[in-house]
Every structure is written in C-alpha cells, then in structure tokens.
Motif scaffolding. Sequence first.
Motif, PDB file in Angstrom:
ATOM      1  N   LEU A  30       0.821  -1.206   0.000  1.00  8.46           N
ATOM      2  CA  LEU A  30       0.000   0.000   0.000  1.00  8.46           C
ATOM      3  C   LEU A  30       0.858   1.261   0.000  1.00  8.46           C
ATOM      4  N   ALA A  31       2.010   1.197   0.681  1.00 10.81           N
ATOM      5  CA  ALA A  31       2.914   2.352   0.684  1.00 10.81           C
ATOM      6  C   ALA A  31       3.379   2.682  -0.722  1.00 10.81           C
ATOM      7  N   ARG A  32       3.665   1.665  -1.502  1.00 16.32           N
ATOM      8  CA  ARG A  32       4.142   1.879  -2.871  1.00 16.32           C
ATOM      9  C   ARG A  32       3.007   2.302  -3.804  1.00 16.32           C
ATOM     10  N   VAL A  33       1.808   1.821  -3.549  1.00 19.06           N
ATOM     11  CA  VAL A  33       0.652   2.272  -4.334  1.00 19.06           C
ATOM     12  C   VAL A  33       0.433   3.768  -4.095  1.00 19.06           C
ATOM     13  N   GLN A  34       0.563   4.189  -2.842  1.00 20.64           N
ATOM     14  CA  GLN A  34       0.402   5.609  -2.538  1.00 20.64           C
ATOM     15  C   GLN A  34       1.505   6.428  -3.199  1.00 20.64           C
ATOM     16  N   LEU A  35       2.724   5.915  -3.157  1.00 16.28           N
ATOM     17  CA  LEU A  35       3.840   6.616  -3.796  1.00 16.28           C
ATOM     18  C   LEU A  35       3.608   6.735  -5.299  1.00 16.28           C
ATOM     19  N   LEU A  36       3.058   5.693  -5.901  1.00 18.06           N
ATOM     20  CA  LEU A  36       2.761   5.717  -7.331  1.00 18.06           C
ATOM     21  C   LEU A  36       1.720   6.783  -7.647  1.00 18.06           C
ATOM     22  N   ASN A  37       0.724   6.924  -6.782  1.00 17.38           N
ATOM     23  CA  ASN A  37      -0.292   7.959  -6.973  1.00 17.38           C
ATOM     24  C   ASN A  37       0.312   9.353  -6.864  1.00 17.38           C
ATOM     25  N   GLU A  38       1.260   9.517  -5.948  1.00 14.72           N
ATOM     26  CA  GLU A  38       1.882  10.820  -5.748  1.00 14.72           C
ATOM     27  C   GLU A  38       2.703  11.248  -6.966  1.00 14.72           C
ATOM     28  N   ILE A  39       3.473  10.325  -7.527  1.00 14.60           N
ATOM     29  CA  ILE A  39       4.279  10.713  -8.695  1.00 14.60           C
ATOM     30  C   ILE A  39       3.401  10.857  -9.933  1.00 14.60           C
ATOM     31  N   ALA A  40       2.221  10.204  -9.933  1.00 11.16           N
ATOM     32  CA  ALA A  40       1.291  10.367 -11.059  1.00 11.16           C
ATOM     33  C   ALA A  40       0.741  11.788 -11.094  1.00 11.16           C
ATOM     34  N   VAL A  41       0.562  12.391  -9.920  1.00  7.54           N
ATOM     35  CA  VAL A  41       0.098  13.786  -9.850  1.00  7.54           C
ATOM     36  C   VAL A  41       1.142  14.712 -10.484  1.00  7.54           C
ATOM     37  N   VAL A  42       2.405  14.454 -10.181  1.00  9.99           N
ATOM     38  CA  VAL A  42       3.494  15.234 -10.775  1.00  9.99           C
ATOM     39  C   VAL A  42       3.538  15.009 -12.288  1.00  9.99           C
ATOM     40  N   GLY A  43       3.365  13.753 -12.698  1.00  6.39           N
ATOM     41  CA  GLY A  43       3.345  13.436 -14.123  1.00  6.39           C
ATOM     42  C   GLY A  43       2.229  14.154 -14.854  1.00  6.39           C
TER      43      GLY A  43
END
Length: 239
Positions: A30-43
């Motif tokens: 879940l920590a990595r899923v959240q991290l993926l969502n965070e960098i998707a916002v930047v993307g």
Amino acid sequence: MNHTGAEENISELKKKKKKKKMHQTYLDFLARVQLLNEIAVVGHRYLVGFHQRLDVLCQSSINKTSDVVERLLQSNESKRIISYVEAGCKTLHNTTLYMRSLHTCHLGLQDYLNKAKDIVVELECLVNEATSTIQTADEGELELSEEEIVPYDNDNDNDQEPEITYYATTMSILYSMVKQDYTMKMRIISSLTLKTTSEELESYTKLWQLQPFIDDDLLNQAVLLIKDKILINKHVTDN
C-alpha cells in the motif's frame, strides 16, 4: 503441557507469524501504491505543461481574411510586422523558450515513467511474496525460535488463514488495476510528438487524471483493512 497442546501451540504461533509477515507485505504494498499515486500527480502536471506549450508553438497565424485585421496590418505595415506575420506571429526568442520548456516537460514525463516502472515491478514482487507466504509449509520458512514458543491458550485460538488470503487477493486485484493504469500512461507518453494534436492531448490529460482502470472504492477498502494506526507515508520514509 501435553504433546497435543504443544503441537497446537506451535501451529498457532506459526499462523500468527505468517499473519505478521503478510501484514508487513501488505503495508509495503500500500505504501508503494500511494507513492505511485503521488508521482502520477506530478506526471499529470508535466502532461498539462506539454499540452500548453505545444499549443502555443502550433497556434495559427493571424487570420488575414478578416477585414478588420487586414486594415490594421495595412495601416501599420512595416518590415517588422511583415516578418512577424510571415513567421507565424512567433519570435525566435519565444519559440526557443517554449521548445526548451516543452523538452523539460517531456523529460519530466520520462522520469515519471522510469519511476513508475520500478514501483510496478516492486508491487509485482510483493504480490508474489504474499502468494508465497500463503503457500509456505508449516516447517518451511516460518520456523519458530525457542523464544517464540509460549504456552498455548485455547481461548485465543482463531483461524487467520482467511484473513491473510484476503490480504493477498486484495493485493492481486490492486496490482492488476495499477498495472493497467501504468500501461495506459506509458502509451500516452510514448505517443507524444510535435505532431500530437491539441484534441489528443486534452483527451490524454483527462484520462490520466480520471484513471479509468483504478477502482477508488476498492482502494479505500484496501486501506481500511489495516487496523493498526500506521501512517503509510512514515512507513515509506522508514524504509
């Protein structure tokens, strides 16, 4: 403690150890899923920036078919105005700046893609780890140390197998959704060129933000599975 009680005690402790291992794997996931969502916002910001800058570079010149525009150009005719109109109403300086900015946005999207790919690979490894935890035999990886063997309490006996199976199943479903979302964004980034139309880019930015392959309700339920009050952001930092 009789022989039967000792065996039950060891079996129960192994179940608890297996649950603890699954719980940790689930937190990592879940920590990595959240991290993926965070960098998707930047993307998404880089994609919007790419869209805006390409629109400026590809904007049409002055429409000289308009009577008003034609009269204004004739009344202010000069070499500078003529050159500016012939250049598509762009200056070399501004064009250079926008091209550099466009390139920066594209590099940002490539950086997102590289980071997202690494996280997706990590998620796949964690799903495999969860599956392995379920399939582990009692005398396999989960051997108990002497310190972990304590008297068996039948009152606290409960079967944890369905719970850890649910963790693993949830991870598998989430991974499938995340992988499809990543694939969609990878195709979007791979398709970007100077010839990409504004309409295409508008659709790309909407799809990126919408994340059609992600079920938000399921993702929220997955987070609620964790009963311990642990901040996932802190978990990522600690690791």
